[in-house]
Design an enzyme around this catalytic site. Sequence first.
Site, PDB file in Angstrom:
ATOM      1  N   GLU A 297       0.829  -1.217   0.000  1.00 28.97           N
ATOM      2  CA  GLU A 297       0.000   0.000   0.000  1.00 28.97           C
ATOM      3  C   GLU A 297       0.860   1.263   0.000  1.00 28.97           C
ATOM      4  O   GLU A 297       0.759   2.075   0.918  1.00 28.97           O
ATOM      5  CB  GLU A 297      -0.898   0.007   1.245  1.00 28.97           C
ATOM      6  CG  GLU A 297      -1.763  -1.220   1.415  1.00 28.97           C
ATOM      7  CD  GLU A 297      -2.456  -1.268   2.783  1.00 28.97           C
ATOM      8  OE1 GLU A 297      -2.078  -0.509   3.700  1.00 28.97           O
ATOM      9  OE2 GLU A 297      -3.379  -2.073   2.932  1.00 28.97           O
ATOM     10  N   PRO A 298       1.709   1.454  -1.007  1.00 32.56           N
ATOM     11  CA  PRO A 298       2.534   2.661  -1.017  1.00 32.56           C
ATOM     12  C   PRO A 298       1.700   3.891  -1.376  1.00 32.56           C
ATOM     13  O   PRO A 298       0.862   3.834  -2.269  1.00 32.56           O
ATOM     14  CB  PRO A 298       3.554   2.375  -2.125  1.00 32.56           C
ATOM     15  CG  PRO A 298       2.813   1.480  -3.069  1.00 32.56           C
ATOM     16  CD  PRO A 298       1.895   0.632  -2.224  1.00 32.56           C
ATOM     17  N   ARG A 336       2.469  20.173   5.711  1.00 30.45           N
ATOM     18  CA  ARG A 336       3.489  19.264   6.245  1.00 30.45           C
ATOM     19  C   ARG A 336       4.538  19.943   7.128  1.00 30.45           C
ATOM     20  O   ARG A 336       4.883  19.397   8.172  1.00 30.45           O
ATOM     21  CB  ARG A 336       4.176  18.477   5.122  1.00 30.45           C
ATOM     22  CG  ARG A 336       3.250  17.480   4.411  1.00 30.45           C
ATOM     23  CD  ARG A 336       4.002  16.515   3.515  1.00 30.45           C
ATOM     24  NE  ARG A 336       4.864  15.654   4.286  1.00 30.45           N
ATOM     25  CZ  ARG A 336       6.154  15.837   4.495  1.00 30.45           C
ATOM     26  NH1 ARG A 336       6.791  16.848   3.960  1.00 30.45           N
ATOM     27  NH2 ARG A 336       6.832  15.011   5.236  1.00 30.45           N
ATOM     28  N   TYR A 340       4.205  18.119  10.614  1.00 30.54           N
ATOM     29  CA  TYR A 340       5.188  17.045  10.846  1.00 30.54           C
ATOM     30  C   TYR A 340       6.621  17.554  10.848  1.00 30.54           C
ATOM     31  O   TYR A 340       7.545  16.755  10.712  1.00 30.54           O
ATOM     32  CB  TYR A 340       5.145  15.999   9.732  1.00 30.54           C
ATOM     33  CG  TYR A 340       3.811  15.420   9.362  1.00 30.54           C
ATOM     34  CD1 TYR A 340       3.058  14.727  10.304  1.00 30.54           C
ATOM     35  CD2 TYR A 340       3.343  15.501   8.062  1.00 30.54           C
ATOM     36  CE1 TYR A 340       1.855  14.153   9.945  1.00 30.54           C
ATOM     37  CE2 TYR A 340       2.144  14.924   7.694  1.00 30.54           C
ATOM     38  CZ  TYR A 340       1.399  14.251   8.644  1.00 30.54           C
ATOM     39  OH  TYR A 340       0.228  13.674   8.281  1.00 30.54           O
ATOM     40  N   CYS A 366      -2.327  33.839   9.207  1.00 28.55           N
ATOM     41  CA  CYS A 366      -2.069  34.415  10.529  1.00 28.55           C
ATOM     42  C   CYS A 366      -1.769  33.342  11.562  1.00 28.55           C
ATOM     43  O   CYS A 366      -2.557  33.087  12.472  1.00 28.55           O
ATOM     44  CB  CYS A 366      -3.269  35.235  10.964  1.00 28.55           C
ATOM     45  SG  CYS A 366      -3.769  36.406   9.701  1.00 28.55           S
ATOM     46  N   TYR A 395       0.405  14.034   0.492  1.00 30.81           N
ATOM     47  CA  TYR A 395      -0.027  14.734   1.707  1.00 30.81           C
ATOM     48  C   TYR A 395       0.130  16.242   1.545  1.00 30.81           C
ATOM     49  O   TYR A 395       0.456  16.948   2.488  1.00 30.81           O
ATOM     50  CB  TYR A 395       0.726  14.180   2.941  1.00 30.81           C
ATOM     51  CG  TYR A 395       0.611  12.669   3.030  1.00 30.81           C
ATOM     52  CD1 TYR A 395      -0.612  12.079   3.317  1.00 30.81           C
ATOM     53  CD2 TYR A 395       1.693  11.828   2.737  1.00 30.81           C
ATOM     54  CE1 TYR A 395      -0.744  10.700   3.350  1.00 30.81           C
ATOM     55  CE2 TYR A 395       1.564  10.450   2.761  1.00 30.81           C
ATOM     56  CZ  TYR A 395       0.344   9.888   3.066  1.00 30.81           C
ATOM     57  OH  TYR A 395       0.198   8.521   3.091  1.00 30.81           O
TER      58      TYR A 395
HETATM   59  C1  LIG Z   1      -1.302   6.018   5.163  1.00 32.54           C
HETATM   60  C2  LIG Z   1      -1.361   4.575   4.926  1.00 32.54           C
HETATM   61  C3  LIG Z   1      -0.641   4.015   3.869  1.00 32.54           C
HETATM   62  C4  LIG Z   1       0.290   4.808   2.992  1.00 32.54           C
HETATM   63  O1  LIG Z   1       1.386   5.277   3.690  1.00 32.54           O
HETATM   64  P1  LIG Z   1       2.624   5.907   2.874  1.00 32.54           P
HETATM   65  O2  LIG Z   1       3.581   6.251   3.927  1.00 32.54           O
HETATM   66  O3  LIG Z   1       2.106   7.087   2.153  1.00 32.54           O
HETATM   67  O4  LIG Z   1       3.128   4.849   1.965  1.00 32.54           O
HETATM   68  C5  LIG Z   1      -0.800   2.674   3.633  1.00 32.54           C
HETATM   69  N1  LIG Z   1      -1.611   1.897   4.407  1.00 32.54           N
HETATM   70  C6  LIG Z   1      -2.304   2.420   5.431  1.00 32.54           C
HETATM   71  C7  LIG Z   1      -3.192   1.519   6.221  1.00 32.54           C
HETATM   72  C8  LIG Z   1      -2.213   3.759   5.731  1.00 32.54           C
HETATM   73  O5  LIG Z   1      -2.895   4.264   6.758  1.00 32.54           O
END
Ligand SMILES: *Cc1c(COP(=O)(O)O)cnc(C)c1O
Length: 438
Positions: A297-298, A336, A340, A366, A395
């Site tokens: 899940e990238p 960001r 972060y 502001c 993001y």
């Molecule tokens: C945010 C998230 C991702 C993606 O994270 P990256 O750091 O953008 O790769 C994948 N899986 C889950 C469950 C997430 O919450």
Amino acid sequence: MRRKETHFLAVHFFSYVDGSLRCEGVELNKIADEFGTPAYVYSAGTIRENYRRLDQALAPLDHLVCYAVKANSNIAVLNLLAKIGSGFDIVSGGELFRVLKAGGRADRCTFAGVGKTREEIAYALREGVYSFNVESEGELERINDVAGELGLKAPVAIRVNPDVDAKTHKFISTGKSKNKFGIGIDRALEVYKVAAALPHLKIRGVQTHIGSQILESGPFAEAASKLASLVTELKACYDIEFFDFGGGIGIVYDEALSSGSPDWWSHGDQARRMTPEDYAAAIIPALKPLGLRILFEPGRFLVGNAGALLSTVQYVKQTPAKTFTIVDAAMNDLIRPALYEGWHEIVPLQQTKEQSITMDVVGPVCESGDFFAQDRGIPPLAPGERVAILSSGAYGFVMSSNYNSRPLLPEILVDGDKVHLARSRQTMDDLIRGELLP
Ligand SMILES: *Cc1c(COP(=O)(O)O)cnc(C)c1O
């Protein structure tokens, strides 16, 4: 498209040609002339290249890349990824709606998140998502309930928290036992038993995700081996089809362009630069023997380096303590740095040979948190000059807001020498749409 060839692969297609910054074949000044600033620009070629490179590194595994939609959910970006075969990781009903509008397939979607509502669950069930990645026992019961009402069986995977330290910013670390995500690894077998006893659920897989912007392979290797033994155990009892290893691959934010190299992996502190190949090499030994389909899940990895936020300098304000360069983009457009402590390289669209001076680059909002750079050496910028705030494809826009009643920005997708307006700039009327006078 001009792209310096090195024996490494480029991971972004932003470069200076004759002193002018380009995205692929298009001068960013031309885009700024046409669409104004601030504006987000994305490189289609960069997204495709990063997808291809990761997909290739993972080729030894039977795998499916499910792009994490939350990183950048513009439907033109989703459409591009759907076309090259990506699945999707969604965290809300709204994201599923976007994926379907963009031509993505529900049966290639995993549905994550700790707070799924009944409505979202019903919607995802009707559309036929591949898996609900479940984060609590309460959620298992709710999904079972909704599936029962609809006369369907819900495919589920349980998100297991392996208790590893992802060594990233505390707000984006998710795999420690103190985080809100998933089920602790020590309780996983017990919770699978609960799931197996629920009549409207079908156990389909196991999922994990340890955090985001992870720059070393150690935590991934540790999570893979910790979970591989659990998955093997579960496989013996249940009809497990996949193991979803989550996202989290970090990207290079610093020195991207100023180093003069189009290859962000090939320079600097190599110890901190995990390539997709390093990532694959670290996890394949633990994952391959499982004999399962492995999902990834990238989010950030695919789109982060593909985006730039274009902005125009409004004022240069000199105080006894500092030089403030005030630009027309702000924290509501890219949060960001404030949220972060995110670091983004800032470069002028027109290349200069002038000596850098120390300055803060700030927006007009502001809030003292409204900055893009603090005490950073950047060539002096005059009002009217344009800059690109790099690596803002992930993001970035998705986290923007109308704070200070600032209209949301346009998003422009560049593909070779083609320029596609993927989202128009909001108008003043858009700002008050839905609001009612008493
Ligand atoms: C945010 C998230 C991702 C993606 O994270 P990256 O750091 O953008 O790769 C994948 N899986 C889950 C469950 C997430 O919450």
